[in-house]
Design an enzyme around this catalytic site. Structure first.
Site, PDB file in Angstrom:
ATOM      1  N   THR A  93     140.000 103.974  26.123  1.00  0.00           N
ATOM      2  CA  THR A  93     140.901 102.912  26.574  1.00  0.00           C
ATOM      3  C   THR A  93     141.240 102.044  25.376  1.00  0.00           C
ATOM      4  O   THR A  93     140.361 101.414  24.780  1.00  0.00           O
ATOM      5  CB  THR A  93     140.236 102.069  27.669  1.00  0.00           C
ATOM      6  OG1 THR A  93     139.894 102.930  28.764  1.00  0.00           O
ATOM      7  CG2 THR A  93     141.170 100.977  28.163  1.00  0.00           C
TER       8      THR A  93
ATOM      9  N   PHE B   4     140.721 107.993  33.840  1.00  0.00           N
ATOM     10  CA  PHE B   4     140.612 107.176  35.050  1.00  0.00           C
ATOM     11  C   PHE B   4     139.364 107.596  35.818  1.00  0.00           C
ATOM     12  O   PHE B   4     139.423 107.956  36.991  1.00  0.00           O
ATOM     13  CB  PHE B   4     141.858 107.325  35.916  1.00  0.00           C
ATOM     14  CG  PHE B   4     143.129 106.845  35.262  1.00  0.00           C
ATOM     15  CD1 PHE B   4     143.469 105.508  35.297  1.00  0.00           C
ATOM     16  CD2 PHE B   4     143.953 107.731  34.590  1.00  0.00           C
ATOM     17  CE1 PHE B   4     144.640 105.054  34.683  1.00  0.00           C
ATOM     18  CE2 PHE B   4     145.122 107.299  33.974  1.00  0.00           C
ATOM     19  CZ  PHE B   4     145.460 105.958  34.018  1.00  0.00           C
TER      20      PHE B   4
ATOM     21  N   GLU C  95     132.617 105.784  37.489  1.00  0.00           N
ATOM     22  CA  GLU C  95     131.217 106.170  37.342  1.00  0.00           C
ATOM     23  C   GLU C  95     130.621 106.427  38.722  1.00  0.00           C
ATOM     24  O   GLU C  95     130.841 105.688  39.668  1.00  0.00           O
ATOM     25  CB  GLU C  95     130.435 105.073  36.615  1.00  0.00           C
ATOM     26  CG  GLU C  95     130.871 104.919  35.170  1.00  0.00           C
ATOM     27  CD  GLU C  95     129.947 104.019  34.374  1.00  0.00           C
ATOM     28  OE1 GLU C  95     128.725 104.178  34.482  1.00  0.00           O
ATOM     29  OE2 GLU C  95     130.453 103.161  33.645  1.00  0.00           O
TER      30      GLU C  95
ATOM     31  N   GLY D 167     131.450  90.733  47.157  1.00  0.00           N
ATOM     32  CA  GLY D 167     130.095  90.890  46.658  1.00  0.00           C
ATOM     33  C   GLY D 167     129.798  89.884  45.576  1.00  0.00           C
ATOM     34  O   GLY D 167     130.218  88.729  45.644  1.00  0.00           O
TER      35      GLY D 167
ATOM     36  N   GLY E 158     131.407  94.601  37.484  1.00  0.00           N
ATOM     37  CA  GLY E 158     130.740  94.769  36.192  1.00  0.00           C
ATOM     38  C   GLY E 158     131.093  96.121  35.630  1.00  0.00           C
ATOM     39  O   GLY E 158     132.144  96.685  35.925  1.00  0.00           O
TER      40      GLY E 158
ATOM     41  N   CYS F 283     134.166  99.085  32.153  1.00  0.00           N
ATOM     42  CA  CYS F 283     135.635  99.093  32.142  1.00  0.00           C
ATOM     43  C   CYS F 283     136.259  97.771  32.573  1.00  0.00           C
ATOM     44  O   CYS F 283     136.954  97.134  31.783  1.00  0.00           O
ATOM     45  CB  CYS F 283     136.155 100.219  33.051  1.00  0.00           C
ATOM     46  SG  CYS F 283     135.788 101.872  32.417  1.00  0.00           S
TER      47      CYS F 283
ATOM     48  N   LYS G 219     135.768  94.473  30.350  1.00  0.00           N
ATOM     49  CA  LYS G 219     136.350  94.647  29.016  1.00  0.00           C
ATOM     50  C   LYS G 219     137.865  94.805  29.081  1.00  0.00           C
ATOM     51  O   LYS G 219     138.600  94.216  28.274  1.00  0.00           O
ATOM     52  CB  LYS G 219     135.710  95.878  28.351  1.00  0.00           C
ATOM     53  CG  LYS G 219     136.233  96.204  26.965  1.00  0.00           C
ATOM     54  CD  LYS G 219     135.368  97.259  26.290  1.00  0.00           C
ATOM     55  CE  LYS G 219     135.506  98.613  26.943  1.00  0.00           C
ATOM     56  NZ  LYS G 219     136.786  99.291  26.661  1.00  0.00           N
TER      57      LYS G 219
ATOM     58  N   LYS H 260     126.768  99.381  39.773  1.00  0.00           N
ATOM     59  CA  LYS H 260     127.221 100.012  41.010  1.00  0.00           C
ATOM     60  C   LYS H 260     126.269 101.167  41.299  1.00  0.00           C
ATOM     61  O   LYS H 260     125.506 101.579  40.415  1.00  0.00           O
ATOM     62  CB  LYS H 260     128.664 100.517  40.870  1.00  0.00           C
ATOM     63  CG  LYS H 260     128.845 101.606  39.842  1.00  0.00           C
ATOM     64  CD  LYS H 260     130.290 102.067  39.720  1.00  0.00           C
ATOM     65  CE  LYS H 260     130.706 102.920  40.894  1.00  0.00           C
ATOM     66  NZ  LYS H 260     132.037 103.544  40.685  1.00  0.00           N
TER      67      LYS H 260
END
Length: 434
Positions: A121, A151, A154, A255, A259, A262, A265, A323
């Site tokens: 990216t 794209f 995770e 929530g 974080g 990706c 940043k 996550k």
């Protein structure tokens, strides 16, 4: 095709492995000798569901190999992917030093036509920078630079790569376009599109997509916070909103903030791009500010419950990764909450199915780690849920109640129903619900 992937981090390893799965011969190169040694021996260096199986399969079939020799790797590949780190700089911009350093070396190594592909990216204009760096030493006829942003989510990255919603390719070269079309055709057999565009549009597409999703999450967190003020239930609001096809159901779960590697940043980088071009991107500035506040909203709830005094209280944590289905703790809200708890004098003990080793590297013996989700409750006053792993969703509530001294649960991911928790005799707080 013979494909070279420079960089064996998350994106590079997934990219190389998945390309080898469709019959290509892939050589991945990295300067980290220990990592290359481990990968060559069949030891995968990241946790990603589904990756290990195809990783081992393609090593055995000799379609996937690893090296530290950049010259060898460049000579091998007709297509060269740059999957290098672009960490956040002090001013919020993406640090391109790794990419430009490799680009400067490529000019001395390329002897025949190659396609150089930015998979990382990167800010708008990076393809031109890479092109200019290579063109200092070789003819422009010997290479093309293409922007092909990833794209990958995770936790489901293998599925995302093998069955992409779309493939975005930025190039003005007809020669490169046809090679890229051939490369990606096996992945879009069901008709999902390959979008060809100019390099700058492709670069901006990735930042725009991630920033929009981060904005959607942040908006829902703001709605959740307002729900608590007015006595509404964010679960009901979410259902009412998500049924509108213009809005959609995804990324509407409130929530403790986003974080990972990706969203934080990329949002900051896009805001920096706007700033450098003298454009005030007010929405992104608000997204960044709200998310920073949202990361510790659950700490405020537990601190209020203990009337501002957490000293000596033992707090159990379920979840550390940003996550589920990953061991990635980059910008994980759990880390910000741990800092707050420790500063307040609390005793912290934690469990996560995959991320504990990474957190232990940061905190050492400052926090304790458990072998499972129930052991972490030993001598705990209260439980905080920070990552929504599936194994946390249907626990033994009677056993939990017998372990927790204060029978208090603070659910930062809204995985439990408030009415059910009340019936089970817990003090329970979540995000945006009565």
């Amino acid at each position: 095709m013979n494909i070279t992937v420079i960089g064996t981090g998350y994106v590079g390893l997934v990219t190389g492995t998945c390309f080898s799965e469709t019959g290509n011969h892939v050589m991945c190169v990295d300067i980290n000798e220990e990592k290359v040694k481990s990968l060559s021996a069949g030891k995968i260096t990241i946790y990603e569901p589904g990756l290990e199986v195809i990783f081992h399969r393609n090593i055995e079939k000799k379609r996937l190999e690893f090296t530290t020799d950049l010259a060898k790797a460049v000579d091998f590949g007709d297509i060269i992917f740059l999957a290098l780190p672009t960490p956040e700089g002090e001013d919020g911009s993406a640090d391109l030093s790794y990419i430009i350093d490799v680009a400067n070396k490529l000019g001395n190594l390329i002897k025949k036509y190659k396609i150089i592909i930015d998979k990382s990216t990167v800010p708008v204009g990076t393809a031109e920078m890479v092109h200019n760096a290579i063109a200092k030493t070789i003819s422009e006829d010997l290479f093309d630079v293409v922007s092909n942003p990833e794209f990958l989510r995770e936790g489901v990255a293998v599925e995302d790569f093998m069955k992409p919603d779309r493939v975005v390719i930025g190039t003005n070269s007809e020669r490169a376009r046809e090679v890229m079309r051939t490369l990606y055709e096996p992945f879009v057999k069901q008709g999902n599109p390959i979008y060809f565009m100019d390099e700058r549009s492709a670069e901006l597409t990735k930042y725009a997509a991630n920033s929009f999703l981060a904005t959607k999450i942040t908006f829902m967190n703001e709605i959740a916070n307002l729900c608590e003020k007015v006595g509404a239930n964010v679960d009901m609001v979410r259902l009412g909103m998500g049924s509108d096809t213009r809005i959609g159901k995804r990324f509407l779960f409130p929530g403790i903030g986003y974080g990972g590697s990706c969203f934080p940043k990329d949002v900051k980088a896009l805001a920096k791009i706007a700033d450098q071009n003298e454009y005030e991107f007010s929405i992104l500035d608000s997204v960044i500010k709200v998310n920073e506040k949202q990361r510790t909203v659950l700490f405020d709830k537990i601190r209020n419950y203990y009337k501002g005094d957490l000293k000596g209280k033992t707090i159990a944590l379920w979840g550390l990764a940003f996550k589920p289905n990953t061991d990635d703790i980059r910008e994980a809200p759990a880390l910000y909450i741990i800092e707050k708890l420790l500063k307040a004098g609390a005793i912290v003990q934690a469990f996560d199915p995959e991320a504990m080793e990474n957190v232990e590297k940061l905190y050492g013996d400052k926090i304790a780690f458990a072998n499972d989700q129930y052991e972490v409750l030993n001598n705990a006053n209260a439980l905080m849920i920070l990552t929504e792993w599936n194994e946390f969703r249907s626990p033994d509530f009677n056993f939990i109640k017998s372990k927790l001294i204060d029978k208090a649960i603070f659910d930062g991911r809204n995985i439990f129903d408030p009415a059910t928790m009340q019936q089970n005799g817990f003090y329970f707080e979540s995000i945006g619900r009565p």
